[in-house]
Design an enzyme around this catalytic site. Structure first.
Site, PDB file in Angstrom:
ATOM      1  N   HIS A  98     -28.254  -6.170  12.157  1.00  0.00           N
ATOM      2  CA  HIS A  98     -28.001  -7.259  11.208  1.00  0.00           C
ATOM      3  C   HIS A  98     -26.772  -6.959  10.362  1.00  0.00           C
ATOM      4  CE1 HIS A  98     -31.485  -9.553  12.140  1.00  0.00           C
ATOM      5  NE2 HIS A  98     -32.246  -8.490  12.063  1.00  0.00           N
TER       6      HIS A  98
ATOM      7  N   ARG B 217     -26.299 -21.519  19.264  1.00  0.00           N
ATOM      8  CA  ARG B 217     -27.617 -20.856  19.372  1.00  0.00           C
ATOM      9  C   ARG B 217     -28.691 -21.849  18.926  1.00  0.00           C
ATOM     10  NH1 ARG B 217     -24.858 -15.695  17.456  1.00  0.00           N
ATOM     11  NH2 ARG B 217     -25.424 -14.124  18.990  1.00  0.00           N
TER      12      ARG B 217
ATOM     13  N   ARG C  17     -26.422 -23.298  24.263  1.00  0.00           N
ATOM     14  CA  ARG C  17     -27.376 -22.419  24.944  1.00  0.00           C
ATOM     15  C   ARG C  17     -28.775 -22.984  24.742  1.00  0.00           C
ATOM     16  NH1 ARG C  17     -27.961 -16.287  23.101  1.00  0.00           N
ATOM     17  NH2 ARG C  17     -29.013 -17.129  21.283  1.00  0.00           N
TER      18      ARG C  17
ATOM     19  N   GLU D 198     -26.830 -11.369  30.735  1.00  0.00           N
ATOM     20  CA  GLU D 198     -27.372 -10.463  29.718  1.00  0.00           C
ATOM     21  C   GLU D 198     -28.230  -9.377  30.356  1.00  0.00           C
ATOM     22  OE1 GLU D 198     -28.083 -12.799  25.836  1.00  0.00           O
ATOM     23  OE2 GLU D 198     -29.156 -13.905  27.364  1.00  0.00           O
TER      24      GLU D 198
ATOM     25  N   ASN E  68     -24.474  -8.300  23.696  1.00  0.00           N
ATOM     26  CA  ASN E  68     -25.496  -7.647  22.853  1.00  0.00           C
ATOM     27  C   ASN E  68     -26.704  -7.275  23.713  1.00  0.00           C
ATOM     28  OD1 ASN E  68     -23.716  -8.611  20.959  1.00  0.00           O
ATOM     29  ND2 ASN E  68     -25.044 -10.268  20.279  1.00  0.00           N
ATOM     30  N   ASP E  69     -27.188  -8.257  24.470  1.00  0.00           N
ATOM     31  CA  ASP E  69     -28.340  -7.969  25.322  1.00  0.00           C
ATOM     32  C   ASP E  69     -27.926  -7.173  26.560  1.00  0.00           C
ATOM     33  OD1 ASP E  69     -30.761  -8.823  24.138  1.00  0.00           O
ATOM     34  OD2 ASP E  69     -30.032 -10.881  24.288  1.00  0.00           O
TER      35      ASP E  69
ATOM     36  N   ARG F  75     -31.682  -2.971  20.996  1.00  0.00           N
ATOM     37  CA  ARG F  75     -30.520  -3.343  20.181  1.00  0.00           C
ATOM     38  C   ARG F  75     -30.812  -3.268  18.689  1.00  0.00           C
ATOM     39  NH1 ARG F  75     -29.574  -9.748  21.477  1.00  0.00           N
ATOM     40  NH2 ARG F  75     -28.671  -9.917  19.415  1.00  0.00           N
TER      41      ARG F  75
ATOM     42  N   CYS G 293     -19.509 -13.980  24.880  1.00  0.00           N
ATOM     43  CA  CYS G 293     -19.937 -14.564  23.598  1.00  0.00           C
ATOM     44  C   CYS G 293     -20.747 -13.568  22.777  1.00  0.00           C
ATOM     45  CB  CYS G 293     -20.728 -15.844  23.812  1.00  0.00           C
ATOM     46  SG  CYS G 293     -22.296 -15.582  24.655  1.00  0.00           S
TER      47      CYS G 293
HETATM   48  C1  PEP Z   1     -25.965 -11.627  23.391  1.00  0.00           C
HETATM   49  O1  PEP Z   1     -27.038 -11.144  23.766  1.00  0.00           O
HETATM   50  O2  PEP Z   1     -24.867 -11.036  23.464  1.00  0.00           O
HETATM   51  C2  PEP Z   1     -25.933 -12.976  22.789  1.00  0.00           C
HETATM   52  C3  PEP Z   1     -24.796 -13.584  22.522  1.00  0.00           C
HETATM   53  O3  PEP Z   1     -27.128 -13.539  22.497  1.00  0.00           O
HETATM   54  P1  PEP Z   1     -28.016 -13.174  21.195  1.00  0.00           P
HETATM   55  O4  PEP Z   1     -27.245 -12.185  20.367  1.00  0.00           O
HETATM   56  O5  PEP Z   1     -28.265 -14.471  20.498  1.00  0.00           O
HETATM   57  O6  PEP Z   1     -29.232 -12.598  21.848  1.00  0.00           O
HETATM   58 MG    MG Z   2     -28.776 -12.479  23.945  1.00  0.00          MG
END
Ligand code: PEP
Ligand code: MG
Length: 564
Positions: free
Chosen positions: A185, A285, A321, A410, A433-434, A444, A481
């Site tokens: 965060h 999102r 998304r 992801e 991120n995922d 994560r 993204c």
């Molecule tokens: C990601 O996983 O990189 C992503 C953009 O989705 P979120 O962070 O909303 O899971």
């Molecule tokens: Mg994600």
């Protein structure tokens, strides 16, 4: 203590100023013997009143509407007569005011947690109020982000989502946390606000309040005991670089176009004159419309929300998304079973296996909203794992008359089979991120694994490179993204790997755009080779930054803004 502490730079830029630590949760002393229960009751009520008023006052100062709503809701809970009565009851049973407040709020919070679902999520709000009221009763500083009335660099263990509501970017110059990772965060908030940040700096909490420090959100260095002159110089440099107005569209120094798109949760995240300022949206999102509710928003409500976004961006790309629920985004009405490993369970697109009607209603709403506006609407699914899933999703989207369908990458399996997925969809968007967490098998949200979650990890870059190659072979766009796109140097590497668009928070666009505009496409390709050749994430980043400044020092690129 060493003069330079090391952490992970997660939000670019430099900041300098006095360090100030986040207020700690107060420790209850041993209970006092109560001689005057009426006085204890009055003290408890005063504390609740004071906390409620302080939160309401902060709400009036919060610039962000979401932050304001959170603070107003907290202030209302503090005034709840039932809570005051529970405190009275505990005082009647012999407790002093501080212990009574602690007991009453803890019992209520435990009750909410036991109820599960949405109510359980409110338990933390009650605990926060409890800690504030107890701190007031004990005469200690309020827990949470301090408000000394002058700018400072915030030092914290880590930031919780609720802290985002009270962080005033006009006061906080930068962030240093002991825990957290590139997708924590703290990192996401810092990038959204454009604040330099260093996370996973293990000795952060040993920095004393008032120490003048300099933080480098690019390298992760935190320099202690800098001089006041140095602070002034860094502040002047930071102001100058903020004033460096990058004007889009995104492109390299030799004109290779790379759309710089925004990650948003709703139309409220768009600037007032979005059509003039924004190239498009690379990640809408939509789950933000669903979170914290007992039932799914209906077709009309969804259509209205999506129409607001599409109408704000006539002629621009908006990548929506579909619902990404599950794991760290639980939704009570989907009634997902308790899972031992929610991140590996029914989440993202997988929720449509058991609740296909939720996806169908959403797609119907998107189709109606798209028909009511002139935006270039693209639709993609989160957490696609196989080409079959991508094909099924594409068929469902097209059945609603929506023509541009994509898959998020992801899951490593999807990255490895990007070419086969591209047989069925029109574009890919990599959620780093995922993809990072699943590639490295590192949660994560786990700050202790920040080094593994570093988006410069060569294994992650390898997967991104192979998706970009698949896109090139198929003649279809592959964007990024995830948070990796908002690191200005990594953005150049991604472009060099063949990524065709970058999507990020609004605050990151100027820095990414200006860094990109200082490198030719060939420079980016060489930076990408440098990163792929590195043995680990830290050397990849350092080698790219060194090579980048070499290109710039030798003048191997034209003027940054020529021809815009
Ligand atoms: C990601 O996983 O990189 C992503 C953009 O989705 P979120 O962070 O909303 O899971
Ligand atoms: Mg994600």
């Amino acid at each position: 203590m060493a003069d330079v502490l090391r952490g992970l730079g997660v939000s670019a830029g430099a900041a300098a100023g006095p360090a100030l630590r986040m207020g700690r949760v107060p420790r209850l002393p041993a209970p006092r013997t109560v001689t005057d229960q009426a006085a204890e009751r009055a003290a408890a009520r005063d504390a609740l009143d004071q906390v409620g008023r302080e939160l309401a006052e902060r709400a009036t100062r919060a610039a962000d509407p979401a932050a304001r709503a959170i603070l107003e809701a907290q202030a209302l809970i503090a005034k709840d007569p039932m809570l005051a009565e529970s405190c009275d009851g505990a005082i009647g049973a012999g407790l002093d005011a501080a212990h009574a407040v602690h007991t009453a709020f803890t019992e209520q919070a435990d009750g909410l947690r036991a109820a599960g679902g949405y109510l359980a999520e409110r338990a933390a709000d009650l605990e926060d109020l409890r800690d504030r009221a107890v701190a007031w009763l004990l005469g200690e500083p309020m827990p949470g982000i301090p408000d000394p009335g002058r700018p400072f660099v915030l030092i914290a263990e880590d930031l919780a989502p609720a802290d985002t509501a009270t962080l005033d970017p006009r006061r906080v110059l930068g962030l240093v946390t002991a825990r957290g990772g590139p997708t924590s965060h703290t990192a996401i908030l810092a990038r959204a606000l454009g604040l330099p940040a260093v996370v996973a700096c293990q000795e952060a909490l040993t920095i004393e309040d008032g120490t003048l420090i300099h933080i480098d959100g690019d390298t992760g260095a935190v320099t202690l005991r800098v001089t006041a002159d140095r602070v002034a110089q860094i502040a002047a440099d930071a102001a100058r670089s903020r004033a460096e107005t990058f004007t889009g569209p995104g492109r390299t120094a030799d004109g290779h176009r790379v759309p710089l798109l925004l990650n948003i949760g709703s139309a409220d995240d768009l600037p007032a004159d979005a059509a003039a300022d924004v190239e498009g949206v690379g990640l809408l999102r939509t789950e933000l419309l669903f979170l914290g509710r007992h039932d799914a928003p209906g077709l009309d409500e969804q259509r209205e929300a999506y129409t607001r976004v599409f109408r704000a961006l006539p002629g621009r790309r908006v990548v929506l998304r579909t619902l990404d629920a599950g794991a760290d985004k639980p939704l009570p009405f989907l009634s997902l079973a308790d899972e031992p490993n929610p991140a590996l369970g029914i989440r993202g697109l997988r929720t449509s296996r058991t609740r296909p009607e939720v996806l169908d209603t959403q797609l119907a709403a998107v189709a109606e909203a798209a028909a009511a506006a002139d935006a270039d609407v693209w639709v993609m699914a989160p957490m696609v794992s196989t080409a079959r899933e991508a094909a099924d999703f594409a068929a469902r989207v097209r059945a609603h008359g929506l023509s541009k369908v994509g898959a998020m990458i992801e899951v490593p399996a999807a990255a490895l089979r990007a070419a086969q997925i591209l047989d069925h969809v029109d574009f890919l968007s990599i959620g780093t991120n995922d993809l990072g967490q699943y590639t490295m098998a590192a949660d994560r949200q786990c700050g202790e694994l920040a080094d593994l979650l570093d988006p410069w990890q060569p294994a992650l870059l390898d997967l991104i490179a192979s998706c970009a190659r698949a896109g090139k072979a198929a003649g279809k766009p592959v964007g990024v993204c995830g948070e990796a796109a908002s690191d200005p140097w990594l953005a150049c590497v991604l472009v060099g790997l063949g990524i065709s668009s970058l999507s990020m928070s609004r605050a990151a666009v100027a820095r990414v755009g200006s860094q990109l505009s200082m490198h030719t496409f060939d420079d980016c390709a060489r930076l990408a080779e440098t990163a792929l050749a590195a043995a680990d994430a830290i050397t990849a980043r350092a080698a790219v930054m060194a090579a980048s400044s070499l290109f710039r020092a030798t003048g191997g690129f034209p003027s940054p803004v020529d021809g815009f």
